[in-house]
Design a protein around this motif. Structure first.
Motif, PDB file in Angstrom:
ATOM      1  N   GLU A  16       0.814  -1.206   0.000  1.00 42.48           N
ATOM      2  CA  GLU A  16       0.000   0.000   0.000  1.00 42.48           C
ATOM      3  C   GLU A  16       0.853   1.264   0.000  1.00 42.48           C
ATOM      4  OE1 GLU A  16      -3.492   2.061   2.732  1.00 42.48           O
ATOM      5  OE2 GLU A  16      -2.956  -0.047   2.997  1.00 42.48           O
ATOM      6  N   GLU A  17       2.018   1.207   0.707  1.00 41.79           N
ATOM      7  CA  GLU A  17       2.855   2.398   0.805  1.00 41.79           C
ATOM      8  C   GLU A  17       3.852   2.527  -0.342  1.00 41.79           C
ATOM      9  OE1 GLU A  17       2.514   4.811   3.013  1.00 41.79           O
ATOM     10  OE2 GLU A  17       0.758   3.743   3.755  1.00 41.79           O
ATOM     11  N   ASN A  18       4.047   1.470  -1.115  1.00 43.28           N
ATOM     12  CA  ASN A  18       4.971   1.482  -2.243  1.00 43.28           C
ATOM     13  C   ASN A  18       6.421   1.717  -1.825  1.00 43.28           C
ATOM     14  OD1 ASN A  18       2.845   1.055  -3.934  1.00 43.28           O
ATOM     15  ND2 ASN A  18       2.691   3.176  -4.622  1.00 43.28           N
ATOM     16  N   TYR A  19       6.771   1.344  -0.607  1.00 45.56           N
ATOM     17  CA  TYR A  19       8.162   1.435  -0.179  1.00 45.56           C
ATOM     18  C   TYR A  19       8.949   0.277  -0.783  1.00 45.56           C
ATOM     19  CZ  TYR A  19       7.637   5.256   3.129  1.00 45.56           C
ATOM     20  OH  TYR A  19       7.431   6.496   3.689  1.00 45.56           O
ATOM     21  N   ALA A  20      10.163   0.578  -1.233  1.00 47.87           N
ATOM     22  CA  ALA A  20      10.978  -0.468  -1.855  1.00 47.87           C
ATOM     23  C   ALA A  20      12.438  -0.063  -1.794  1.00 47.87           C
ATOM     24  CB  ALA A  20      10.554  -0.696  -3.299  1.00 47.87           C
ATOM     25  N   SER A  21      13.308  -1.057  -2.061  1.00 48.09           N
ATOM     26  CA  SER A  21      14.743  -0.828  -2.140  1.00 48.09           C
ATOM     27  C   SER A  21      15.241  -1.300  -3.495  1.00 48.09           C
ATOM     28  CB  SER A  21      15.478  -1.582  -1.028  1.00 48.09           C
ATOM     29  OG  SER A  21      15.087  -1.120   0.244  1.00 48.09           O
ATOM     30  N   VAL A  22      16.291  -0.644  -3.982  1.00 48.65           N
ATOM     31  CA  VAL A  22      16.874  -1.028  -5.259  1.00 48.65           C
ATOM     32  C   VAL A  22      18.382  -0.822  -5.194  1.00 48.65           C
ATOM     33  CG1 VAL A  22      16.528   1.275  -6.239  1.00 48.65           C
ATOM     34  CG2 VAL A  22      16.764  -0.676  -7.759  1.00 48.65           C
ATOM     35  N   HIS A  23      19.144  -1.742  -5.790  1.00 47.28           N
ATOM     36  CA  HIS A  23      20.587  -1.591  -5.930  1.00 47.28           C
ATOM     37  C   HIS A  23      20.882  -1.020  -7.309  1.00 47.28           C
ATOM     38  CE1 HIS A  23      21.780  -4.751  -2.650  1.00 47.28           C
ATOM     39  NE2 HIS A  23      21.149  -3.711  -2.173  1.00 47.28           N
ATOM     40  N   ALA A  24      21.787  -0.042  -7.359  1.00 50.32           N
ATOM     41  CA  ALA A  24      22.057   0.637  -8.633  1.00 50.32           C
ATOM     42  C   ALA A  24      23.409   1.315  -8.594  1.00 50.32           C
ATOM     43  CB  ALA A  24      20.970   1.662  -8.918  1.00 50.32           C
ATOM     44  N   GLN A  25      23.867   1.694  -9.792  1.00 46.67           N
ATOM     45  CA  GLN A  25      25.099   2.478  -9.921  1.00 46.67           C
ATOM     46  C   GLN A  25      24.734   3.903 -10.307  1.00 46.67           C
ATOM     47  OE1 GLN A  25      27.893   1.468 -13.123  1.00 46.67           O
ATOM     48  NE2 GLN A  25      29.572   1.828 -11.683  1.00 46.67           N
ATOM     49  N   ILE A  26      25.422   4.865  -9.702  1.00 43.07           N
ATOM     50  CA  ILE A  26      25.219   6.270 -10.060  1.00 43.07           C
ATOM     51  C   ILE A  26      25.946   6.532 -11.375  1.00 43.07           C
ATOM     52  CG2 ILE A  26      25.644   8.663  -9.402  1.00 43.07           C
ATOM     53  CD1 ILE A  26      25.563   7.765  -6.471  1.00 43.07           C
ATOM     54  N   THR A  27      25.183   6.852 -12.415  1.00 40.47           N
ATOM     55  CA  THR A  27      25.785   7.111 -13.722  1.00 40.47           C
ATOM     56  C   THR A  27      25.807   8.606 -14.059  1.00 40.47           C
ATOM     57  OG1 THR A  27      23.627   6.567 -14.706  1.00 40.47           O
ATOM     58  CG2 THR A  27      25.309   4.841 -14.689  1.00 40.47           C
ATOM     59  N   GLN A  28      24.987   9.392 -13.387  1.00 43.53           N
ATOM     60  CA  GLN A  28      25.051  10.851 -13.515  1.00 43.53           C
ATOM     61  C   GLN A  28      24.671  11.447 -12.168  1.00 43.53           C
ATOM     62  OE1 GLN A  28      26.166  12.616 -16.034  1.00 43.53           O
ATOM     63  NE2 GLN A  28      26.340  10.939 -17.522  1.00 43.53           N
ATOM     64  N   LEU A  29      25.365  12.523 -11.788  1.00 47.62           N
ATOM     65  CA  LEU A  29      25.078  13.194 -10.518  1.00 47.62           C
ATOM     66  C   LEU A  29      25.396  14.671 -10.700  1.00 47.62           C
ATOM     67  CD1 LEU A  29      24.268  12.762  -7.516  1.00 47.62           C
ATOM     68  CD2 LEU A  29      26.711  12.568  -6.998  1.00 47.62           C
ATOM     69  N   ARG A  30      24.358  15.498 -10.630  1.00 47.38           N
ATOM     70  CA  ARG A  30      24.547  16.929 -10.890  1.00 47.38           C
ATOM     71  C   ARG A  30      23.769  17.746  -9.874  1.00 47.38           C
ATOM     72  NH1 ARG A  30      21.979  21.126 -13.633  1.00 47.38           N
ATOM     73  NH2 ARG A  30      20.188  19.767 -14.029  1.00 47.38           N
TER      74      ARG A  30
END
Length: 356
Positions: A16-30
């Motif tokens: 119901e709250e749509n809370y989730a976790s994901v593993h990822a790489q930062i490919t752009q950061l500005r």
């Protein structure tokens, strides 16, 4: 644990709250600020399949993490994910760096993707082990041997189709399957030449669209940007040809088709595979294999774009989805995705045809 693909296609609901976790790489950061001087970060995250873009606003725990992070860092993002008219958004985001063991698992990719790459690679090698033309057999074998790691890593494109790690081998293998089906229908076509052209037509992308060993973002290179994959491909195949002549000079002599003619036809397949000058082809197709290669290439790219449109799941109205660029307009739900229950529910004889 979700994937970036789950978030990109709207499958981010975990309750119901749509809370989730994901593993990822930062490919752009500005870092940036709004007109009202509120700071935020434009963040792009990627995994083995796709990318997403998010805004991380000041005041959140994730904003402080971004202040101390760099492009290439690997992290876990935990947040409430939701969509509005501006796309995917996060609420109360928190981020942390992955531990070394988590990074190894992340970069190794999913078992399904690894198995698919292995299957495509095995098929491509099998095709070229069966070539009967000795000169083409030799240079294709050397190519696969020298560049095996790059072949299983490179993307076929930056954005539009097969734009993922292993995308080039997926594209190449599917083109070969099409070519094996179509070549027998056209007696003018020499199958070994067509197959070799398919292997080499995008070989420049092994450098233009290469991925680092630990990364899910294509690294731009000087040669890739200044020369492009067609020019690089011609240079690479010329190099493979010269090496093969030095290795086995006897097979390049006294052949029914002189070696210079065979080489010119092979290079022409690379030069002409975009089909038209306006699409970046130095020359247009001038031999049967070139036209067939061009259309097979275009066909597989378009089918992958259609698949991407369905995976985006952006439904404009019932049965119609937003087309993935560069396709235009909309795409309709394919018959292969209809269930019998849907057919029975939606079928109305009076509307089944515009013409009775």
């Amino acid at each position: 644990m979700l994937t970036i693909s789950d978030l990109a296609t709207g499958d981010s609901s975990t309750g119901e709250e749509n809370y989730a976790s994901v593993h990822a790489q930062i490919t752009q950061l500005r870092s940036a600020v709004t007109q009202s001087n509120k700071p935020y970060y434009d963040l792009e995250l990627a995994d083995e399949n796709t990318k997403i873009k998010l805004k991380i606003w000041s005041g959140s725990a994730a904003f402080h993490f971004c202040e101390q992070s760099f492009k290439g860092d690997v992290c876990e993002l935990e947040a409430k994910f939701f969509r509005n008219d501006y796309g995917l958004n996060v609420q109360d985001p928190r981020m942390r760096r992955l531990e070394d063991e988590e990074k190894i698992i992340f970069f190794s990719g999913s078992p399904e993707r690894r198995a698919q790459i292995d299957e495509d690679w095995f098929y491509v090698c099998e095709v070229f082990e069966s070539l009967s033309e000795p000169r083409l057999s030799l240079i294709t074998a050397n190519c696969l041997k020298q560049f095996e790691t790059k072949w299983q890593r490179a993307a076929a494109a930056r954005t539009y189709h097969h734009a993922r790690r292993g995308g080039l081998i997926a594209h190449t293998s599917q083109m070969l399957r099409c070519a094996q089906a179509l070549a027998p229908l056209y007696p003018e076509v020499t199958p070994d030449l067509l197959f070799s052209g398919i292997l080499f037509h995008d070989i420049g992308k092994l450098w233009e669209n290469d991925f680092p060993s630990e990364g899910f973002a294509v690294e731009q290179t000087r040669s890739g940007e200044l020369l492009g994959h067609i020019s690089m491909g011609i240079e690479i195949v010329n190099k493979l040809w010269r090496e093969a002549v030095q290795e086995n000079p006897e097979i390049f002599e006294d052949q029914e088709i002189p070696s210079p003619i065979l080489r010119d036809h092979l290079l022409h397949l690379i030069a002409s595979h975009h089909g038209e000058l306006q699409y970046g082809a130095p020359v247009t197709p001038k031999i049967p294999e070139a036209w067939l290669l061009h259309y097979i290439d275009n066909l597989d790219a378009k089918m992958e774009m259609m698949r991407g449109s369905y995976n985006q799941k952006i439904e404009l109205c019932h049965e119609l989805y937003e087309a993935q660029r560069p396709l235009h307009g909309v795409v309709a739900k394919p018959l292969s995705q209809w269930s019998q229950a849907e057919i029975e529910k939606s079928y109305e004889p009076s509307q089944s045809s515009l013409v009775e």
